[in-house]
Design a protein around this motif. Structure first.
Motif, PDB file in Angstrom:
ATOM      1  N   GLY A 199       0.805  -1.215   0.000  1.00 35.81           N
ATOM      2  CA  GLY A 199       0.000   0.000   0.000  1.00 35.81           C
ATOM      3  C   GLY A 199       0.842   1.271   0.000  1.00 35.81           C
ATOM      4  O   GLY A 199       1.944   1.299   0.540  1.00 35.81           O
ATOM      5  N   HIS A 200       0.306   2.314  -0.668  1.00 40.01           N
ATOM      6  CA  HIS A 200       0.938   3.646  -0.722  1.00 40.01           C
ATOM      7  C   HIS A 200       2.280   3.611  -1.466  1.00 40.01           C
ATOM      8  O   HIS A 200       2.497   2.718  -2.256  1.00 40.01           O
ATOM      9  CB  HIS A 200       1.051   4.231   0.684  1.00 40.01           C
ATOM     10  N   GLY A 201       3.165   4.576  -1.210  1.00 43.67           N
ATOM     11  CA  GLY A 201       4.457   4.634  -1.897  1.00 43.67           C
ATOM     12  C   GLY A 201       4.696   5.982  -2.534  1.00 43.67           C
ATOM     13  O   GLY A 201       3.747   6.708  -2.871  1.00 43.67           O
ATOM     14  N   PHE A 233       7.142   5.601   8.211  1.00 44.57           N
ATOM     15  CA  PHE A 233       6.134   5.735   7.162  1.00 44.57           C
ATOM     16  C   PHE A 233       5.528   4.366   6.859  1.00 44.57           C
ATOM     17  O   PHE A 233       6.259   3.379   6.681  1.00 44.57           O
ATOM     18  CB  PHE A 233       6.760   6.274   5.876  1.00 44.57           C
ATOM     19  N   GLU A 234       4.210   4.359   6.737  1.00 44.41           N
ATOM     20  CA  GLU A 234       3.523   3.104   6.420  1.00 44.41           C
ATOM     21  C   GLU A 234       4.030   2.509   5.099  1.00 44.41           C
ATOM     22  O   GLU A 234       4.202   1.297   4.987  1.00 44.41           O
ATOM     23  CB  GLU A 234       2.014   3.351   6.326  1.00 44.41           C
ATOM     24  N   LYS A 235       4.283   3.370   4.096  1.00 41.48           N
ATOM     25  CA  LYS A 235       4.677   2.869   2.768  1.00 41.48           C
ATOM     26  C   LYS A 235       5.918   1.982   2.844  1.00 41.48           C
ATOM     27  O   LYS A 235       6.040   1.000   2.118  1.00 41.48           O
ATOM     28  CB  LYS A 235       4.935   4.035   1.807  1.00 41.48           C
ATOM     29  N   ILE A 271      -1.234  -4.946   1.238  1.00 41.09           N
ATOM     30  CA  ILE A 271      -0.616  -4.920   2.568  1.00 41.09           C
ATOM     31  C   ILE A 271      -0.584  -3.490   3.105  1.00 41.09           C
ATOM     32  O   ILE A 271      -0.049  -2.590   2.444  1.00 41.09           O
ATOM     33  CB  ILE A 271       0.837  -5.473   2.513  1.00 41.09           C
ATOM     34  N   HIS A 272      -1.139  -3.291   4.287  1.00 42.58           N
ATOM     35  CA  HIS A 272      -1.222  -1.956   4.898  1.00 42.58           C
ATOM     36  C   HIS A 272      -0.948  -2.008   6.397  1.00 42.58           C
ATOM     37  O   HIS A 272      -0.924  -3.090   6.993  1.00 42.58           O
ATOM     38  CB  HIS A 272      -2.630  -1.368   4.701  1.00 42.58           C
ATOM     39  N   CYS A 273      -0.756  -0.820   6.986  1.00 41.04           N
ATOM     40  CA  CYS A 273      -0.737  -0.667   8.436  1.00 41.04           C
ATOM     41  C   CYS A 273      -1.825   0.326   8.821  1.00 41.04           C
ATOM     42  O   CYS A 273      -2.094   1.264   8.085  1.00 41.04           O
ATOM     43  CB  CYS A 273       0.604  -0.140   8.937  1.00 41.04           C
ATOM     44  N   ASN A 274      -2.394   0.120   9.971  1.00 35.47           N
ATOM     45  CA  ASN A 274      -3.460   0.971  10.472  1.00 35.47           C
ATOM     46  C   ASN A 274      -2.887   2.166  11.230  1.00 35.47           C
ATOM     47  O   ASN A 274      -1.701   2.177  11.577  1.00 35.47           O
ATOM     48  CB  ASN A 274      -4.338   0.154  11.427  1.00 35.47           C
TER      49      ASN A 274
HETATM   50 ZN    ZN Z   1      -2.671   2.145   4.200  1.00 35.24          ZN
END
Ligand code: ZN
Length: 217
Positions: free
Chosen positions: A8-10, A22-24, A75-78
């Motif tokens: 996810g993201h980037g 950073f979540e990315k 795939i992500h983080c909350n």
């Molecule tokens: Zn996310």
């Protein structure tokens, strides 16, 4: 069998930010490990991104749809303003029976192996779940805004990846990566640096590092 794994993201979109991370970046590192583990199990994998680039939601879906993938795993983080919020949750598209089953299998594997708080399997009309033509799930590994969750994800990326892989392979009836008590024990004793997949190959550097630790070099 083709699985598209979507970190996810980037790029310009960092995703959630917590405790200086950073979540990315976390999403990418877990996804790269997941790719290696699934490839070791002879599953074909495409990553929507394998580096820190900006990628739109429709582009991610296009990659999966054009390649006629069988599964899409995002795939992500909350994150949450209250830093005590923590735990794992896995989403599928409302009404998707195969998505719900896969989400449950991945959720159970993570919660069992990592002991994260079980926030359950949920459904949501997320773009990447709605616009992919195949069975699709979105995994929220844990909360980047919670110190315990973040430390766990940073220190046990490999076990998160192994758990997601086990959840997928169990669900689709492929050979499950075996667990290894000896690897776990050596990791706890500090001789090897991670919970490695017992079936994966070892680099000479890893062997040399482990031997040096044993002989105190
Ligand atoms: Zn996310």
């Amino acid at each position: 069998m083709l699985i598209v794994v979507d970190p996810g993201h980037g790029g310009l979109d960092s995703g959630a930010v917590g405790n200086g991370f950073f979540e990315k970046d976390i999403n990418l590192s877990v996804s790269l490990k997941l790719r290696d583990i699934l490839e070791a199990n002879n599953v074909d994998i495409i990553l929507t991104r394998d580096k820190d680039i900006t990628l739109g939601l429709s582009e991610r879906c296009d990659i999966a749809n054009k390649n006629k993938a069988d599964y899409f795993i995002s795939i992500h983080c909350n994150s949450f303003k209250d830093s005590t919020a923590k735990g794992t949750e896995t989403y599928s598209y409302p009404g998707s029976i195969s998505g719900g089953k896969l989400a449950k299998s991945i959720q159970q594997a993570i919660v069992t192996n990592l002991n994260t708080v079980d926030r359950g399997v949920k459904t949501a009309n997320f773009y990447v779940l709605h616009h992919t033509n195949m069975t699709a799930v979105l995994v929220e590994l844990g909360f980047i805004t919670n110190k315990e969750d973040l430390d766990l994800i940073l220190n046990k990326r490999n076990l998160f990846a192994i758990s997601i892989s086990n959840g997928i392979l169990n669900n689709i009836g492929l050979k499950q990566i075996s667990k290894s008590d000896s690897i776990e024990k050596l990791h706890q004793m500090g001789f090897i640096s991670d919970y490695y997949d017992p079936e994966s190959y070892v680099k000479w550097k890893d062997i040399a590092d482990a031997l040096l630790k044993i002989i105190g070099g």
